[in-house]
Design an enzyme around this catalytic site. Structure first.
Site, mmCIF file in Angstrom:
data_model
loop_
_atom_site.group_PDB
_atom_site.id
_atom_site.type_symbol
_atom_site.label_atom_id
_atom_site.label_comp_id
_atom_site.label_asym_id
_atom_site.label_seq_id
_atom_site.Cartn_x
_atom_site.Cartn_y
_atom_site.Cartn_z
ATOM 1 N N TRP A 154 21.287 22.138 45.350
ATOM 2 C CA TRP A 154 20.030 22.015 44.548
ATOM 3 C C TRP A 154 20.218 20.957 43.757
ATOM 4 O O TRP A 154 18.923 20.524 43.094
ATOM 5 C CB TRP A 154 19.953 23.263 43.654
ATOM 6 C CG TRP A 154 21.094 23.236 42.373
ATOM 7 C CD1 TRP A 154 22.368 23.258 42.643
ATOM 8 C CD2 TRP A 154 21.098 23.447 41.088
ATOM 9 N NE1 TRP A 154 23.009 23.179 41.462
ATOM 10 C CE2 TRP A 154 22.102 23.388 40.455
ATOM 11 C CE3 TRP A 154 19.806 23.657 40.001
ATOM 12 C CZ2 TRP A 154 22.203 23.401 38.896
ATOM 13 C CZ3 TRP A 154 19.779 23.909 39.054
ATOM 14 C CH2 TRP A 154 21.082 23.727 38.293
ATOM 15 N N ASP A 155 21.489 20.233 43.643
ATOM 16 C CA ASP A 155 21.369 18.730 42.754
ATOM 17 C C ASP A 155 20.261 18.174 43.243
ATOM 18 O O ASP A 155 19.840 17.327 42.471
ATOM 19 C CB ASP A 155 22.863 18.316 43.188
ATOM 20 C CG ASP A 155 24.156 19.180 42.876
ATOM 21 O OD1 ASP A 155 23.900 20.365 43.377
ATOM 22 O OD2 ASP A 155 24.912 18.883 42.253
ATOM 23 N N GLU A 160 27.948 29.340 37.379
ATOM 24 C CA GLU A 160 28.709 29.899 38.472
ATOM 25 C C GLU A 160 29.900 30.729 37.844
ATOM 26 O O GLU A 160 30.482 31.387 38.829
ATOM 27 C CB GLU A 160 29.179 28.767 39.322
ATOM 28 C CG GLU A 160 27.759 28.296 40.102
ATOM 29 C CD GLU A 160 28.494 27.026 40.876
ATOM 30 O OE1 GLU A 160 29.498 26.295 40.660
ATOM 31 O OE2 GLU A 160 27.449 26.761 41.662
ATOM 32 N N LYS A 187 29.628 28.197 32.334
ATOM 33 C CA LYS A 187 30.367 26.894 32.892
ATOM 34 C C LYS A 187 29.270 25.548 32.636
ATOM 35 O O LYS A 187 29.790 24.635 32.371
ATOM 36 C CB LYS A 187 30.154 27.004 34.531
ATOM 37 C CG LYS A 187 30.654 25.569 35.245
ATOM 38 C CD LYS A 187 30.299 25.695 36.790
ATOM 39 C CE LYS A 187 30.817 24.567 37.370
ATOM 40 N NZ LYS A 187 30.573 24.660 38.944
ATOM 41 N N GLN A 188 27.968 26.262 32.601
ATOM 42 C CA GLN A 188 27.089 24.787 32.562
ATOM 43 C C GLN A 188 25.794 25.067 32.173
ATOM 44 O O GLN A 188 25.607 26.389 31.847
ATOM 45 C CB GLN A 188 27.009 24.016 33.800
ATOM 46 C CG GLN A 188 26.421 24.756 35.122
ATOM 47 C CD GLN A 188 26.410 24.109 36.218
ATOM 48 O OE1 GLN A 188 27.359 23.710 36.977
ATOM 49 N NE2 GLN A 188 25.333 23.562 36.866
#
Length: 770
Positions: free
Chosen positions: A354-355, A485, A557-558
């Site tokens: 997906w980056d 994640e 995580k992000q």
């Protein structure tokens, strides 16, 4: 023990040093708050160049992972490494698939007598000309090695060694020949490709070598029944070069590689026929065209300007050339670490995630929409595999895999089955990229040649995933994982549901755009499901829980829920946006990836906290960019993770373009809101902003902001609301943007199609016509 240390003084000395270090640590740990332990990491080489487009150093990085790379979208390599990678060349079954290593027959090193005392070579990466150089000043000559992946002869990696004699001050000096010792260092044989033993040939009067072979293991026999051919040609490399003292000379060495032996040979022959200086000039001309078309320029902050130039260099060197001597081959996408890396799990093996669509794609689309189209084309060409994945998992439409490479099938490593199973939001991210592409281009040709199909089939996937909850009257999407994640197998991930909703709405809109040549059944049903998709929202705390059942205080995580405000631009109250930003910043892992802080920076700009935005933006790159060649790491120092992390770079570029510059693309308009300078900059210019075939330059200075119209497409006349009036834009016009705006640029409507509603979470019937 003591007898051992007496006999081994070096070991004893080392133990003494370690003991002393331990005592220092104990001392610091027992002192009060007046002392703090400073984060330690390996020393990085200094960039000694004062130019923002050239990075120079006397010392190469101690960690090879942070060495500069060269590439042209077809071939790429880390400078001085023993590995060359080629676009679309993979080896390994399913989750073991990775970029296939080609020995670097292009790797030529100057002898150590030139690169050590008393000489002090300068190593430079030239981001605007796309090359790496080594320059050595000697008593009798200047030696310059140029290393580049040719931008026109795209199958070729070129090494040129130029020797320029110096005039001796003594007229009676006897001028002997100049000898330069060199060495070819291709590394060991490839474990990925079964190459035949090299065969010697004389080509164009040059001693040359050829080796051809096949990859060893198919990625997926169902979609790749045959192994992939690869063939390389390279010039023989002598152990020394001889130059007469009376004139300079350029020595050219080349390696070409392709799936087709005839293509590799033809390119090799043509390069050898070229004059060395003209060969180099052709390469530089192609790079020059790219930067004439578009660029980002920052004055006043040299560090940031260098970083931005480095990002664009690493992006463009992994994207294919616009013009080439031979036809371009199929492009296999842009992985998180680019084309020069991908042989290991740490480098994400050259896979697409997906980056590409969410982090790398947006600024490429803004400045180079033709490259954005190539990135989407990779998804179109693997859509039939996505259809099969949806079918075997009990769904309809297209379900794209979390990781894909050569075939488009799922290639997530066996270590991590949960991301392959649950991170289904990638299909929504692909649809969102298509949405943004259509917003900025209105490319009907793309719709006719696969765009209508991919958008509507992704909507069919989400429609089959959404299940009505008769208690709430809303549709739930369960068994998913959002960008965070640390939490898997959740229900109603807020990010997943919004991108799913956008996918469904986009399909309804595209069905109207395509109705004269593509038939969609019941497109309004997609919008009905989107309208009533669950949207986690806490009315008391006025924020978006990350998923149904999320417990406040749990570390993430992000960036996840904060992505609703940007890049998704989901409508919400300013207070909700501010609360999302404040809360999730407090629970995000401090060692997470860089792009988290870029997204928080954009958010703070949106809510008007410019000081926090500046701090977060600096945080998004400062600890991730490694000197001297501005190679990004995935994790902040002293950790590393993936090297040359294009994903983190993409977050920083988005913060500049869509945060500080204030740009935003909607399906019916481009707007600019509150443009301002990045931290410590005195000027910020974005040249080549593309919108509906037009090109603009946005120039932000301390004294004010202007927008200049460089060109327009007659098919899409544009007007701009400047805060007071609607102005018809014409080429050559410069408009002063006074105040915060927003300044809105529009064209005529695109067909008679209603714009999508783009809201979810409604448990009553969607109004007719919305």
């Amino acid at each position: 023990m003591w007898h051992f240390l007496a006999r081994n003084r070096q070991v004893a000395a080392m133990l003494a040093v370690l003991t002393a270090a331990a005592l220092v640590v104990i001392f610091l740990a027992t002192k009060g708050s007046g002392y703090r332990i400073v984060e330690q990491h390996d020393m990085e080489s200094d960039d000694i160049s004062e130019r923002d487009d050239i990075f120079s150093t006397y010392n190469l990085p101690a960690d090879d992972r942070f060495m500069a790379s060269i590439g042209n979208g077809h071939v790429a390599t880390n400078v001085f490494s023993d590995t060359v990678y080629m676009n679309g060349l993979y080896n390994g079954r399913k989750g073991e698939s990775r970029r296939a290593r080609i020995p670097a027959w292009s790797n030529i090193r100057l002898n150590s007598t030139l690169t050590h005392h008393p000489y002090r070579p300068v190593y430079s990466l030239d981001t605007k000309r796309g090359l790496f150089t080594v320059t050595v000043e000697r008593e009798r000559s200047t030696v310059t090695q140029r290393i580049y992946a040719h931008r026109y002869y795209t199958r070729a990696i070129v090494n040129q060694i130029e020797v320029v004699p110096k005039t001796h001050t003594d007229p009676n000096f006897i001028h002997h020949e100049i000898w330069i010792t060199i060495k070819q260092m291709p590394g060991s044989h490839s474990n990925d490709i079964d190459f035949a033993p090299p065969t010697a040939e004389i080509i164009e009067g040059r001693a040359s070598w050829r080796s051809c072979g096949k990859t060893r293991v198919s990625e997926d026999p169902e979609y790749q029944p045959m192994l992939v051919d690869v063939c390389a040609y390279w010039t023989s490399v002598p152990d020394h070069l001889v130059v007469p003292h009376h004139r300079p000379r350029v020595f050219t060495f080349v390696m070409t590689v392709d799936n087709d032996q005839d293509v590799a040979r033809k390119e090799f022959v043509k390069v050898l026929q070229e004059d060395g200086n003209r060969l180099f000039k052709k390469h530089v001309e192609e790079w020059k065209k790219l930067y004439q078309d578009a660029s980002m320029e920052i004055d006043g902050n040299l560090k940031l300007s260098k970083i931005v130039n480095g990002i664009w260099y690493y992006y463009l060197s992994s994207l294919p050339s616009r013009e080439s001597y031979q036809p371009a081959e199929r492009f296999f996408g842009l992985s998180p670490t680019g084309l020069a890396r991908g042989g290991s799990l740490e480098d994400y093996e050259g896979h697409n995630f997906w980056d590409t669509e969410m982090w790398i794609f947006p600024t490429i689309l803004l400045l180079y929409p033709d490259y954005a189209k190539k990135l989407l084309q990779y998804r179109l060409e693997t859509a039939y595999v996505a259809a099969n994945l949806a079918k075997i998992t009990g769904n309809k439409g297209y379900r794209f895999p979390w990781e894909s490479a050569y075939t488009g099938s799922e290639v997530t490593q066996p270590c991590c089955p949960e991301v392959a199973e649950f991170e289904q939001h990638i299909s929504g991210c692909i649809a969102f990229a298509a949405r943004q592409y259509l917003a900025l281009t209105r490319d009907e040709d793309w719709l006719k040649h696969g765009g209508c199909s991919i958008v509507t089939n992704i909507a069919d996937f989400w429609a089959s995933r959404a299940v009505i909850n008769y208690t709430t009257g809303l549709y739930d999407i369960s068994n998913v994982m959002g960008p965070d994640e640390d939490h898997s197998n959740v229900t109603n991930s807020v990010f997943t549901n919004v991108v799913a909703g956008y996918s469904l709405y986009l399909a309804q809109y595209v069905a109207c755009l395509c109705k004269s040549y593509y038939i969609s059944k019941e497109p309004d049903r997609w919008a009905d499901i989107a309208w009533s998709l669950a949207l986690p929202y806490d009315e008391v705390l006025d924020y978006h829980p990350q998923f149904a059942g999320y417990k406040r205080g749990e570390t993430i995580k992000q960036a996840d829920a904060v992505l609703l405000g940007y890049p998704l631009q989901y409508p919400m109250n300013v207070s909700t946006r501010a609360n999302d930003l404040s809360y999730y910043e407090s629970v995000t892992r401090p060692n997470g990836p860089a792009m988290t802080w870029s997204m928080h920076a954009i958010g703070q700009l949106q809510v008007g906290d410019n000081l926090s935005a500046a701090q977060l933006f600096n945080r998004s790159y400062d600890a991730y960019v490694r000197e001297p060649f501005k190679v990004w790491s995935e994790l902040r120092r002293p950790a590393a993770g993936a090297a040359n992390f294009l994903t983190g770079m993409g977050g920083a570029l988005q913060a500049l373009a869509f945060g500080f510059a204030g740009l935003a693309a909607r399906l019916d308009r481009l707007h600019i809101a509150a443009p301002q300078l990045p931290p410590d900059a005195t000027r910020f210019t974005i040249r080549g902003i593309k919108y509906l075939g037009a090109s603009f330059t946005l120039d932000i200075k301390v004294a004010g902001t202007t927008l200049t119209v460089t060109s327009l497409d007659d098919a899409w006349p544009l007007t701009m609301f400047n805060g007071k009036y609607n102005i018809t834009l014409v080429p050559g016009m410069t408009v002063t943007l006074k105040g915060p705006g927003p300044f809105v640029i529009r064209s005529v409507p695109w067909k008679d199609c209603h714009l999508p509603a783009d809201i979810i979470g409604q448990n009553y019937l969607r109004p007719i016509g919305s």
